[in-house]
Every structure is written in structure tokens, then in C-alpha cells.
Scaffold this motif. Structure first.
Motif, mmCIF file in Angstrom:
data_model
loop_
_atom_site.group_PDB
_atom_site.id
_atom_site.type_symbol
_atom_site.label_atom_id
_atom_site.label_comp_id
_atom_site.label_asym_id
_atom_site.label_seq_id
_atom_site.Cartn_x
_atom_site.Cartn_y
_atom_site.Cartn_z
ATOM 1 N N VAL B 85 0.654 -0.720 -0.400
ATOM 2 C CA VAL B 85 -0.152 -0.112 -0.590
ATOM 3 C C VAL B 85 1.049 1.285 -0.062
ATOM 4 C CG1 VAL B 85 -1.414 1.218 1.181
ATOM 5 C CG2 VAL B 85 -1.620 -1.409 1.275
ATOM 6 N N ALA B 100 -6.799 6.718 -0.177
ATOM 7 C CA ALA B 100 -7.874 5.605 1.188
ATOM 8 C C ALA B 100 -7.711 5.676 1.778
ATOM 9 C CB ALA B 100 -8.446 4.691 0.027
ATOM 10 N N SER B 101 -5.947 4.773 1.981
ATOM 11 C CA SER B 101 -5.514 4.012 3.206
ATOM 12 C C SER B 101 -4.789 5.003 4.178
ATOM 13 C CB SER B 101 -4.330 2.855 2.592
ATOM 14 O OG SER B 101 -5.435 2.454 1.420
ATOM 15 N N HIS B 102 -5.090 4.580 6.060
ATOM 16 C CA HIS B 102 -4.567 5.473 6.630
ATOM 17 C C HIS B 102 -3.430 4.957 6.525
ATOM 18 C CE1 HIS B 102 -8.020 6.773 7.659
ATOM 19 N NE2 HIS B 102 -8.460 5.581 7.557
ATOM 20 N N ASN B 103 -2.331 5.720 5.773
ATOM 21 C CA ASN B 103 -0.862 5.440 5.311
ATOM 22 C C ASN B 103 -0.228 6.304 5.365
ATOM 23 O OD1 ASN B 103 1.899 3.792 4.969
ATOM 24 N ND2 ASN B 103 0.902 3.681 3.042
ATOM 25 N N GLU B 304 -1.655 1.629 13.701
ATOM 26 C CA GLU B 304 -2.599 1.353 12.615
ATOM 27 C C GLU B 304 -2.283 2.580 11.227
ATOM 28 O OE1 GLU B 304 -6.013 0.159 14.181
ATOM 29 O OE2 GLU B 304 -4.998 -1.459 15.441
ATOM 30 N N GLY B 308 1.277 2.462 9.597
ATOM 31 C CA GLY B 308 1.732 1.640 8.982
ATOM 32 C C GLY B 308 1.867 0.220 9.402
#
Lengths: 609, 478
Positions: B85, B100-103, B304, B308
Motif C-alpha cells: 500500500v 483511501a488508505s491510512h498510511n 495502524e 502503517g
């Protein structure tokens, strides 16, 4: 001052707390069926002798009021104790007295050929043990209360700017954690610095202020690991699964950083869910990133107000918490006691909901496959009969049984030869036998679909980490034999053999062990709080890593050691551990068992699985 | 005299032999038992047959209500992640621009982190095979706890194996039935579950509305005056989020701390998103508002989002955190955090500490996106979220019924997906206390370039015009 509890333990031991069990008499073994009665009589005999002495003195000399009271109370005590004892020994009196090794075979001519699968033992302690344990605990409390009065170091105190706030903890909890638990704290939370495999490296630590703080001494000690839930011995840092995991880290990284309902799914999810369902022999399965969370995130979405839950009294904290989060009514039934469950079920169905009397919407019975603190296996066949008769639903938490029970490692259903589809929801974790993390729910398509839609886990928690999924699928394939080897079968066979051997040997020593003969969890009763501490300390000295469970995780007077057997343990390792246990059993007086013992030699090769 | 019978009874008891005494007591007990069972029988006037009848006639509802069709489980119909990701993420083998990703810092695809994780894998394996108490405490757990505590300049931290349970367990470890919790109404679902588990009295105040909080506190004070001795024992907590998951707004910490000091409330802050992303050096809202950490009792967080990895933690004074280790249910009774996730978190924090620019870069990107969104999309969306927040919620400018809003947003997200940009729409269960309004959630990765940002904005604009045309909906500006 700092060793009050240890000293306390020692004095109690010297004062004869170590009840040496009389050697098994002849006739005891032959007359196995009357064993429990015989031991009870023996026990009562010793007490009534004590009372007899009072009677004699009464006739000879005039009594003071105090001694009269004494006689009265001891009479009363004796009478009530007889009845209480029966209550205490509820399990043991019902379970068939059992012998290990060859003696066992004599009994197996029973009508139900699978009866042995549910055979379990919860031998009750004698009055003396309970009384001294209570006394010991009271002494620990009193001395520590005194210690708090004299010596109160300024460690871990509340910030000054919180003065005048309502106290964060209640007084007893604070006292218990700071003065009672703290004294024995060195035996828990021991840090390790290696794989928690068959052998584990403990990081040595010392405390210069009686366990308020710890410092690392810089050394490590390699111990035989009887504490980790490594049932199939997959806790390894090399091998096929580790290589597969490494590749996955290179492809996917460690996290997908999103929840399954958003962009948190990968092909691995689908593979693992299908594999899990196939492994368990059910329609479908769903996986979650945390085993504890699998219960907590999902049970509340199945239950609602007007539902009734029957929960075993020894159920795991995650189940209790999840029931608390759901709005359902909860009834607790006695541990593994199907008669109690049936009685309560009948009353519940007949009476309906309290106040309104409306019938319950649905009734769910929640049990565990293997109970992690008791070492018992759920009486599934009887439970299924109840399920059919009373139309209740069944939720089986297989955290400790999946992988560890059954000829194919498929858990408690396979162990009893029951179709897994008969159980509404099968829950399990990947933490134990698979050496990974997370948990699953498995069942019919309908149920799993519903959970998929409504689970808190799919909407609010990140999806499972890809390398962890890879570890699970690789180990699961090994267990299923899909890797093309018989490694899985070998591990399962080895585990069963190890369990049988270890349990038989311990039984022969004369210690009280709880639970089912085939359960990988072996609790050894120590009872006394301080004794538990010193035994744990000594085990560490002898390089064996074991787990102790005391209050509040176990009942006040039921302190115990817990061994978890692994497929990876060799006979030599088990023998070393057994030798040390035998030695400690003499030294610290752990031979509480009054059951007849098998006197011949138990050979590893001859152990039947 | 009056005492004579008593004395004789006494004598009788004392002189009786053990056997007599026993016999009599047994008889007594049997008598009582008979009486009891007789009474019981009288109460339950049902015969066995009648009981069986009731049992036969009781039909439970199905375990799950299944009005919906079965879920399609064909993997081909799902957007499946097939790579690491990062800003560019592969979905089903195709490259997508990821919002869209929590990174936020891209640690999920960081090579330094990856190397350390693999080294760790070769040392510790994958799982820990036990809870923290039972040989599940690895030295790297302790190191990470120390690191987190040092990072925040606080005394102690406790590590959980799941972010969800960290927050949920932490609250119920302190707050019990008689206590009172004041919580913002927009708190995330994890906190809501923690509140449920505590069984305390919960008072929700309006989102970031200090006057409302003050009014509610004042109300409680009046109640307390009725029974001051009882009130003294009631623990009071205020639970807020650093940056709100459901709105992207930052909390008003200074005002909250002032109010909480005045009314003697303990402050718990969920910094899952704000920690590592807000403040001069990424030390969260306390640093951002320049408030000493001693004013906050407990900081809850997660590995999280920013880091990551996986897992959660709480940080506070030893006096407070110690309690987690004894009664945080998710801490005591769950297997500990997997070593590879621990190491990933540790490596991420170390990278973050070494590279101070990373944090500034993220903040400037967040500000830039905030600016762009407000400039370009104000016709369609109201942007919710603090300018430095790595998450932004896009709510529709006009308010429509819930399902209509959902359809519009869904089609916008779908359109963007076709143009190779992934945006997410948070899904909520109907168990939320206050159902959040549907929105599009934008997450910001530090490595995203300005051209990518403008691409996203233009695609989003296209999507809106397209969708609006199709839906024939009139927006406020048009």
C-alpha cells in the motif's frame, strides 16, 4: 520485609502444611470404583478423630464458656463441612474415578465406547488444604497491610495536579495490586528474547526494591517452555512457513492500512477464508485480526435484547466482555455441568423473559472447546442432545482446541466425531496452534454472511496483516497434509502422545491435575498463594518456564501451575520437567492427590494415543 | 423462669453426643428441605407434561435474520489489493492513485521498515503464542513501550495487539458503573464500545461545543449538591479524540483541559490519528496546543494509521498505566502483538525521529490539499477537517435524505475508481450512537505529489459534475 510472603510460605510448609499423602493401600487399586468414597471416608476419619478428642475432655473436666462455644462451633463446622464438601467435590464425585496406564483399561468396558473422551477429573482438596490456604491468604493480606503501614515507597504515585479528584482506584484494588500482587510480580510477565518455541530464552531481571521496579541483569537463561500455547510446535523462526511469510512481506508489506469494508482486502483473504472453511468442514469462514477481538467484535452483533445466553462459568474474559457489550440476558451455568445447564434451560424456557413473561427470542449456549484454566474438554455430545431438545443455538470457542484436538487437528468436533455443521458458530484463534495472530468464525453460509455484513470488525477495524495470513495458510496446509508431507500428522500424533505421557506421569507422582486426559492444558493444583510464588521461582532457577495462575484469574484458594504441552517437546525434555516436578512435589508438598496411582513404570513408547 | 427453657436447650445441645447432634440436625435440615420443596412445588404448579408442552411449543427466531440475499463471494468482483500500500497501489493488478488508505507516512511500503521486519521474522517467528503475562512479553515489546513513553515524554506505555481493543479496554479499565463519562458525540466507534463496556453514566456533549460541555458539567454539579458525600466518590472522565475520525476536526484541548481542571475531570484523549501527525515534532495535540502532558491522564493511540503497522497502545503516568496491565481486558487476556508488527512500529518511529522533515512535509501536503479542496470543490462539498489533519471528510454541500446522499457519494467514488483514483466512503453500522453523515474520506500520504493532488481534484470535480448531471440534482451554487 520484602520476603514476607516467601517466609510465610516456608513456615507454613514447615508446619506440616505439606500433607503427605499416604501411599496407596492394597485394594485401593483393585477396588477403583469405590475410590472416591474410600478417600472421603479417610478424610472424614481424620477430622472426626479431632472432634473425638473434644468429647473426651468434655466429660472429664468442667467447661468454660469459651470451650463450650468451641465445641459447639466445631460440631457445627464438622456437620456443615460434610455437606459443603459434597458441594465442593461435585465434579469429582460425578466423574468416574480414573486410573492411568494399564489400570485404565479395566474400566473401558462401558456401554458408551466414546465415554473415555469426556472423562475428566476435578479432585477436591481436603478440608485441611482449604483451611490452610485461606489462612495463608489471610496472613499474606494482614502482613502486607502491616507492611504498607510501615513502608510505603513513593513509586507510581498519582500526579500532584490530580489532588482533590475522586480516587482513580478503589482502595482494595490498589492495595491488592501494590502490596499483594507486587510481591509475586517477578513470576509473571517475564520478558523473553527468542521464539516462544519448545525452548525459550528468558531475559533475566532483578529487583532491588522488592519488585517495585525491575532491572535487566544482562544475562539470559534458556528454559524448557511449558508455558506457551505452542500446541503443534509451529513457533519456529525457520522452515517453509517462515520463507512463505518473508515472500509475502516483500509483496504486500505488513499492513493493508484499511478496513475490509473499504480497501483492506487482498487475494490472501479469500484464500484463507476458503481454506479455513474447508479445514473445518463448514460452508464459510470469516477472519479477524485479533483473537480476543473476534469474540468482542462479533457476539454483540448476533445478540440483541430479548435474547438469552447461557455461558459456562469458566468462559474466557473475551466472551464475558462481549456478552457485557451485547444487550442480551446472561445466565451462567456450572462448569461443564450439563445437568445444571439443562435445569436452567428448562426454567428459562418455561418462565420466559423476566417481568413480561414473553418467550425468549433465541437462546445461545456459549462454551469453549478446551478450557484454558481447567484443562477440561466440553461435553459436546451431551450438549448436542440438549441443543436438539431445547432448540438452542451453540457457539463453541475453539481457541485452545483447534489444532490441538482430533486426529486431524480440526478441534473438538472431530475429537468427538461430530459433524461440525451441527454447531451454529465455530470460533477459534490462530494464535495458538498456528503460531500467528487473529481469529475466525465459521458456520453456515447464512450466518457468516450476516456476520460479514454486520460485524464491527469488518467496518471499524483494519484487516488482517498479509504475512500473518500467509503463516496461517501455510501451517494449516501442513496440518491438512496438503504440502505433500506427513509433517502435520506427525505433529498431531506427537502432541497426543506427549499429552498422555505427561499427564500419566504427573498423576503417578501424586499431584492433583485437573481436566481431561487428552487436553493439552494441564493445570497442577498448588492452592496456596505463597507456595505458588516459591514454586514458580524455583522452576525458573531450574530453567523450566511454567505459568502460575492465582487470584483473581483463578478462585482465591485454587492457585495452580499450568503446563501447555507441545508437539515439539521431546521425551527427554518432558522427563526433565517431570523429574523437577516430582522433586518439587516432595520439597513443597504438592502431593495432594488421594487417588490411587499406577505403580508400574510408564514407558513413553507404550503410551496409547 | 424465662431463662430456664433457654438454659435447658443449651444444656441439651452441650450434653448431646456428636451422633445425636448430627441426627437431630440432619432431621432438622430434612424437615426444612421438605418445607422448601413443598413451597416450591406449590409455586410452580406445572406438571412435567405441561413443562414439556411449553418447551415443545417454544420456537426461537433464527440465529440471524436473513432477509438479504447471500453475499457474492467471487474475488473477481472485489477491489483486491495486490501490492504494497503506497501512493500508487495496485488493485487487481492495475495501478491506482491511493487516497483511501491510512498510511500517512508510507511506512507500509518503506524499505527500511521492511528490512527490519524480515530480520525480526528470522529471530522471533510470526506469533507470540501467549498473552503478555505468560511468556508473551518479548524484549521488543518492552523497547517499543519505552520508545513510545519517551517519545511523548511520559512515564509508561502499554502495548495492545489491536487498536480497537486498546481504546475499548482502556476506558473500561478505569470507568466503572457508578462513574460518569463526558464524551464528544462524534467520538469513533471504538470509544463508543469502550463506553458501553464501562457501564458508566455517559453524557454526550455537542461536537467540539465547549458551551454545551460547560452546561452539562454545570448540570451535573447541581445534581452533586444533593448528595455531596456520594459525589466525592464518583470518578469523572472526559473522553475526546485528538483528531476526530468521523469529522477530521481537531479537539479544543485548551478549553477542555481548563474545564476539566475546574470540574475535576480526568482527560482521556484518543490520538489514533493525531499522534505523529500533529504538533511541531509530531507529538500530537498536546504539543500542538502547547499543553503539558501531565494535564492529560491517558493518551490512547494506534500503530495502524500513521505507522502503517498494527496494534494499539496507551501512554500515561505509571500510576495510571499500571492498571492496564492488571485489568485492561484486551491487554491481559489476548495474545500479545505479533513481533513483526511490533518491529514495524518501532522502525517507523525511529525513521520518523531521524527524519524531522517528514512531519513538516506531511503538514504542508495536508495544508495544500485542504486549500485545493476548498478552492476547487466548494461548489459541491463542504470540507471537514483541520487544515493539518491527514484525513479530510467531504460532505455534500446540500443536505439530502441519508440514502440519497449515499447514492450520490457512491457514484462519485465509483467514477473516480474508473479514472484510477481510489477514495473511500466510511461505512457505519446502525449501532452508532449518533449516526455520522455520509461522506467521502480522503487520506493523505506524505509522498503524494502536487500534480497527483491536482489530478485527484480535477477527477473529483469531473465526477461531481457528471454525477450531478445524471442525478439532476441542484446544488446550492447552481
Amino acid at each position: 520485609m520484602s520476603y514476607l510472603t516467601v517466609e510465610n510460605a516456608k513456615t507454613l510448609i514447615q508446619n506440616g502444611h505439606a500433607t503427605k499423602c499416604p501411599p496407596a493401600k492394597n485394594g485401593f487399586i483393585t477396588n477403583a470404583l469405590h475410590d472416591s468414597k474410600a478417600s472421603k471416608d479417610m478424610c472424614n476419619g481424620s477430622i472426626s478423630n479431632g472432634n473425638g478428642a473434644f468429647h473426651h475432655s468434655k466429660k472429664e473436666q468442667p467447661l468454660t464458656i469459651l470451650s463450650r462455644l468451641n465445641v459447639m462451633s466445631s460440631n457445627l463446622f464438622y456437620f456443615f463441612w460434610k455437606h459443603f464438601r459434597r458441594l465442593f467435590s461435585r465434579h469429582s464425585s460425578k466423574s468416574k474415578p480414573h486410573l492411568n496406564g494399564s489400570a485404565c483399561k479395566m474400566q473401558e468396558s462401558h456401554s458408551d465406547p466414546d465415554e473415555w473422551k469426556s472423562r475428566e477429573s476435578f479432585e477436591a482438596p481436603s478440608v485441611y488444604v482449604v483451611a490452610t490456604t485461606m489462612l495463608g491468604f489471610t496472613m499474606v493480606m494482614l502482613l502486607n497491610a502491616l507492611s504498607r503501614f510501615i513502608y510505603a515507597p513513593k513509586v507510581a504515585v498519582e500526579n500532584k495536579n490530580r489532588k482533590g479528584y475522586a480516587p482513580l482506584y478503589n482502595k482494595f484494588d490498589l492495595f491488592y495490586s501494590q502490596y499483594v500482587y507486587r510481591r509475586v510480580k517477578d513470576c509473571w510477565n517475564r520478558p523473553i528474547c527468542s521464539v516462544p518455541g519448545v525452548e525459550v530464552e528468558l531475559k533475566d531481571r532483578v529487583s532491588h526494591d522488592s519488585n517495585w521496579t525491575f532491572q535487566f541483569s544482562g544475562t539470559t537463561s534458556k528454559c524448557i517452555n511449558l508455558g506457551s500455547y505452542n500446541y503443534l510446535g509451529f513457533a519456529e523462526n525457520s522452515g517453509p512457513s517462515i520463507e512463505a511469510v518473508k515472500e509475502t512481506i516483500k509483496t504486500y508489506g505488513v499492513s493493508l492500512c484499511s478496513s475490509p469494508s473499504e480497501y483492506g482486502l487482498s487475494p490472501l483473504h479469500f484464500e484463507l477464508e476458503k481454506l479455513t472453511a474447508r479445514f473445518l468442514g463448514v460452508d464459510d469462514a470469516i477472519i479477524f485480526g485479533m483473537g480476543f477481538g473476534t469474540n468482542v467484535l462479533n457476539l454483540p452483533c448476533i445478540l440483541s435484547e430479548g435474547c438469552l445466553v447461557f455461558s459456562d462459568e469458566k468462559n474466557h474474559a473475551s466472551l464475558i466482555l462481549s456478552l457485557r457489550l451485547s444487550k442480551a440476558s446472561i445466565t451462567v451455568f456450572k462448569h461443564n455441568n450439563m445437568k445444571d445447564l439443562e435445569r436452567k434451560l428448562r426454567t428459562a424456557i418455561i418462565k420466559g423473559q423476566p417481568k413480561t413473561g414473553k418467550p425468549w427470542k433465541k437462546i445461545l449456549v456459549i462454551v469453549e472447546g478446551v478450557y484454558s484454566m481447567e484443562g477440561s474438554i466440553v461435553h459436546l455430545p451431551q450438549l448436542l442432545k440438549l441443543k436438539e431438545k431445547y432448540k438452542v443455538y451453540l457457539y463453541v470457542d475453539e481457541a485452545h482446541s483447534v489444532g490441538a484436538l482430533g486426529p486431524g487437528g480440526r478441534g473438538v468436533t472431530e475429537y468427538f466425531g461430530i459433524d461440525p455443521k451441527k454447531i451454529d458458530i465455530l470460533m477459534g484463534t490462530f494464535t495458538k496452534s498456528f503460531n500467528a495472530a487473529g481469529g475466525y468464525l465459521a458456520g453456515s453460509q447464512e450466518v457468516i454472511d450476516y456476520i460479514r455484513r454486520n460485524s464491527h470488525g469488518t467496518h471499524y477495524a483494519p484487516s488482517m496483516s498479509p504475512p500473518i495470513m500467509r503463516q496461517i495458510s501455510t501451517t494449516m496446509q501442513i496440518i491438512m497434509g496438503e504440502d505433500g508431507t506427513d509433517e502435520g500428522q506427525r505433529r498431531i500424533g506427537q502432541l497426543r502422545k506427549n499429552i498422555r505421557y505427561f499427564r500419566q506421569k504427573l498423576h503417578q507422582i501424586g499431584v492433583i491435575i485437573f481436566g481431561n486426559d487428552n487436553s493439552p492444558v494441564v493445570p497442577l493444583m498448588v492452592y496456596l498463594f505463597s507456595k505458588l510464588h516459591i514454586v514458580l521461582k524455583e522452576f525458573k532457577e531450574r530453567n523450566v518456564a511454567v505459568v502460575g495462575v492465582g487470584f483473581p484469574a483463578a478462585p482465591l484458594y485454587m492457585g495452580r501451575l499450568r503446563f501447555c504441552i507441545s508437539a515439539g517437546h521431546t521425551k527427554e525434555q518432558l522427563d526433565t520437567a517431570i523429574g523437577i516436578i516430582a522433586e518439587f512435589a516432595d520439597q513443597f508438598g504438592l502431593k495432594y492427590s488421594k487417588k490411587p496411582r499406577f505403580e508400574g513404570e510408564i514407558k513413553y513408547e507404550d503410551v496409547k494415543v | 423462669m424465662v431463662f430456664e427453657p433457654l438454659i435447658s436447650v443449651n444444656k441439651f445441645i452441650l450434653n448431646a453426643s456428636l451422633q445425636d447432634f448430627l441426627l437431630e440436625s440432619v432431621l432438622g435440615v430434612v424437615f426444612l428441605w421438605c418445607l422448601y420443596s413443598w413451597r416450591k412445588k406449590k409455586h410452580s404448579a406445572l406438571s412435567l407434561e405441561e413443562e414439556e408442552e411449553i418447551i415443545r411449543n417454544w420456537h426461537p427466531e433464527p440465529l440471524v435474520s436473513s432477509s438479504e440475499p447471500p453475499i457474492d463471494r467471487d474475488p473477481a468482483n472485489y477491489p483486491l489489493v495486490t501490492s504494497k500500500v503506497d501512493v500508487i497501489t495496485q488493485i487487481n493488478g492495475k495501478n491506482f492513485l491511493n487516497f483511501a488508505s491510512h498510511n500517512y507516512y508510507g511506512f507500509a511500503a518503506n524499505p527500511t521498515v521492511e528490512k527490519r521486519v524480515i530480520d525480526c521474522l528470522h529471530k522471533y517467528g510470526v506469533g507470540t503464542c501467549g498473552p503478555r503475562g505468560f511468556y508473551g512479553t518479548l524484549d521488543i515489546h518492552l523497547n517499543l513501550e519505552q520508545k513510545l513513553a519517551d517519545f511523548m515524554g511520559m512515564e509508561e506505555a502499554a502495548l495492545y495487539s489491536y487498536g480497537f481493543s486498546a481504546v475499548a479496554s482502556a476506558i473500561s479499565a478505569y470507568a466503572k458503573k457508578p462513574d460518569i463519562i463526558f464524551a464528544d458525540e462524534k467520538v469513533n466507534f471504538r470509544i463508543q464500545k469502550g463506553l458501553d463496556a464501562s457501564r458508566s453514566t455517559i453524557v454526550f456533549f455537542k461536537h467540539n461545543d465547549m458551551d454545551d460541555l460547560k452546561a452539562k458539567l454545570e448540570e451535573q454539579r447541581k445534581k452533586d449538591l444533593k448528595n455531596p458525600s456520594k459525589a466525592k466518590k464518583i470518578r469523572r472522565f472526559c473522553i475526546i479524540e485528538g483528531i476526530y475520525m468521523n469529522t477530521g476536526n481537531i479537539c479544543k484541548l485548551p478549553e477542555i483541559v481548563a474545564l476539566c481542571t475546574e470540574y475535576k475531570l480526568r482527560v482521556f484523549v484518543d490520538e489514533s490519528i493525531s499522534l505523529f501527525t500533529i504538533g511541531k515534532t509530531g507529538r500530537g495535540v498536546t504539543e500542538y496546543f502547547n499543553i503539558p502532558t501531565t494535564e492529560v491522564d491517558l493518551i490512547m493511540g494506534s500503530l495502524e494509521f500513521s505507522l502503517g503497522s498494527g496494534g494499539g497502545f496507551v501512554i500515561g503516568t505509571s500510576y495510571v498505566v499500571e492498571q492496564q496491565r492488571l485489568s485492561g481486558l484486551g491487554y491481559c487476556f489476548s495474545a500479545s502483538l505479533a513481533p513483526i508488527l511490533t518491529e514495524a512500529g518501532m522502525a517507523a518511529i525511529e525513521v520518523l525521529e531521524q527524519d524531522a522533515k517528514l512531519k513538516d512535509e506531511l503538514s504542508s501536503k495536508c495544508r495544500y490539499i485542504d486549500e485545493q479542496l476548498r478552492k476547487l470543490l466548494s461548489d459541491f462539498f463542504s470540507v471537514s477537517g483541520h487544515e493539518e489533519s491527514p484525513i479530510k471528510h467531504l460532505f455534500l454541500v446540500v443536505s439530502l435524505p441519508r440514502d440519497e446522499e449515499e447514492t450520490i457519494l457512491k457514484s462519485i467514488v465509483k467514477y473516480c475508481f474508473k479514472r484510477n483514483i481510489i477514495l473511500s466512503m466510511p461505512t457505519y453500522l446502525d449501532k452508532e450512537v449518533f449516526m455520522p453523515r455520509p461522506s467521502i474520506l480522503l487520506t493523505i500520504n506524505v509522498a503524494v505529489s502536487t500534480s497527483q493532488i491536482s489530478e485527484m481534484c480535477s477527477v473529483l470535480k469531473d465526477a461531481c459534475t457528471q454525477v450531478c448531471f445524471r442525478q439532476k440534482l441542484v446544488f446550492a451554487s447552481q
